[in-house]
Design a protein around this motif. Structure first.
Motif, short mmCIF file in Angstrom:
data_model
loop_
_atom_site.label_atom_id
_atom_site.label_comp_id
_atom_site.label_asym_id
_atom_site.label_seq_id
_atom_site.Cartn_x
_atom_site.Cartn_y
_atom_site.Cartn_z
N ILE A 184 -17.31 -3.40 102.17
CA ILE A 184 -16.43 -2.49 102.54
C ILE A 184 -17.30 -1.22 103.11
N HIS A 185 -16.68 -0.84 104.38
CA HIS A 185 -17.31 0.11 105.02
C HIS A 185 -16.46 1.15 105.23
N PRO A 186 -16.54 2.51 104.96
CA PRO A 186 -15.64 3.99 105.12
C PRO A 186 -15.70 4.34 106.68
N LEU A 220 -11.31 6.96 100.35
CA LEU A 220 -11.35 6.19 98.92
C LEU A 220 -10.28 5.70 98.45
N GLY A 231 -24.32 2.74 93.44
CA GLY A 231 -23.76 4.16 93.18
C GLY A 231 -22.47 4.30 92.04
N ASN A 232 -21.49 5.27 92.50
CA ASN A 232 -20.59 5.38 91.56
C ASN A 232 -19.74 4.56 90.85
N GLY A 233 -19.55 3.40 91.76
CA GLY A 233 -18.71 2.26 91.49
C GLY A 233 -17.38 2.43 91.47
N SER A 234 -16.83 3.36 92.20
CA SER A 234 -15.21 3.35 91.90
C SER A 234 -14.49 2.26 92.73
N ASN A 235 -15.38 1.41 93.79
CA ASN A 235 -14.66 0.40 94.23
C ASN A 235 -14.73 -0.72 93.17
N LEU A 236 -15.82 -0.85 92.38
CA LEU A 236 -16.16 -1.75 91.48
C LEU A 236 -14.93 -1.61 90.43
N ALA A 261 -20.28 -3.67 96.97
CA ALA A 261 -19.35 -2.48 96.79
C ALA A 261 -20.03 -1.15 96.55
N GLY A 262 -20.29 -0.75 97.67
CA GLY A 262 -21.31 0.65 97.79
C GLY A 262 -22.71 0.30 97.57
N GLU A 264 -9.55 2.59 100.04
CA GLU A 264 -10.59 1.59 99.75
C GLU A 264 -10.02 0.89 98.47
C1 GRF Z 1 -17.61 3.69 99.60
O1 GRF Z 1 -17.13 4.56 100.20
C2 GRF Z 1 -17.60 2.48 100.34
O2 GRF Z 1 -17.11 2.04 101.32
C3 GRF Z 1 -19.10 2.49 100.87
O3 GRF Z 1 -19.91 3.34 99.77
C4 GRF Z 1 -18.79 4.05 99.00
C5 GRF Z 1 -19.11 3.34 97.59
O4 GRF Z 1 -18.40 4.04 96.77
N1 GRF Z 1 -19.78 1.32 101.29
P1 GRF Z 1 -17.87 3.76 95.19
O5 GRF Z 1 -19.51 3.43 94.67
O6 GRF Z 1 -17.20 2.37 95.33
O7 GRF Z 1 -17.42 4.76 94.58
#
Ligand code: GRF
Length: 202
Positions: A105-107, A168, A9-14, A84-85, A171
């Motif tokens: 990673i798990h929220p 987030l 998805g969005n990839g903010s963790n990426l 990462a998501g 995260e």
């Molecule tokens: C994050 O909340 C992560 O913990 C979960 O999915 C979400 C992904 O967010 N596994 P993003 O794509 O990294 O913005």
């Protein structure tokens, strides 16, 4: 250390990992998505990273999909797989192939709220604290040994969205930190229930 990052998805963790690659001794060899529309693919391309898309509709079983995933990952000779998501459950085939090399990673503050919709479920359960966990991946969904957690307070005024923003933010700090521990050889998965940091059980 070379790694692939799996997203959906969005990839903010990426993005937070990309922004920290030098500091955490990580080289991102490829960003792989099961969703061709994932915004994270655009983030990867903006940073000139290699990307791959695997379309689930082209595979007639979860094992067939994960075999293709393995074959792409094998081309990159990586030592670490970072989820990462990534919104697909990995098959036992995949998890055993990369035992001890997959981080997620798990929220939520695991073992509370494995699975989906964690923020709303925490609000509905009248929790006062919530947060994020980084863990090793084993066959049990969101059930591998927890490496590190960060918590946030749930206020009366919090909505699913406001709470997810708070989490987030945490995260984006915790994941690069734990990945750095991994790239420094400080983390080891012992078995499905135990892991060590600097040789000590965590
Ligand atoms: C994050 O909340 C992560 O913990 C979960 O999915 C979400 C992904 O967010 N596994 P993003 O794509 O990294 O913005």
């Amino acid at each position: 250390m070379k790694a692939v990052i799996l997203i959906s998805g969005n990839g903010s963790n990426l993005q937070s990992i990309i922004d920290n690659t030098d500091r955490i001794d990580l080289q991102i060899s490829c960003v792989i998505s099961n969703n061709k529309n994932a915004f994270g693919l655009k983030r990867a391309e903006s940073s000139k990273l290699r990307t791959a898309i695997i379309d689930p509709e082209l595979y007639n079983s979860k094992d067939a999909f994960d075999r293709e995933l393995i074959s792409i990952i094998e081309q990159h000779e990586v030592e670490l797989i970072v989820l990462a998501g990534y919104m697909r459950v990995l098959t036992p085939l995949f998890v055993s192939h990369y035992f001890g090399k997959i981080l997620n990673i798990h929220p939520s503050l695991l073992p509370k709220f494995p699975g989906l919709n964690t923020h709303q479920r925490a609000i509905d359960a009248s929790e006062t604290a919530h947060g994020v966990s980084v863990h090793f991946v084993t066959e049990e969904l969101d059930g591998g040994p927890i490496i590190n957690q960060e918590s946030v307070i749930i206020d009366n005024s919090d909505t699913e969205e406001s709470l997810s923003m708070k989490v987030l933010k945490k995260e984006h700090v915790i994941y690069p930190k734990v990945i750095h521990w991994y790239t420094q050889g400080r983390l080891k998965l012992i078995d499905n229930f135990n892991a060590t940091l600097d040789g000590k059980m965590i």
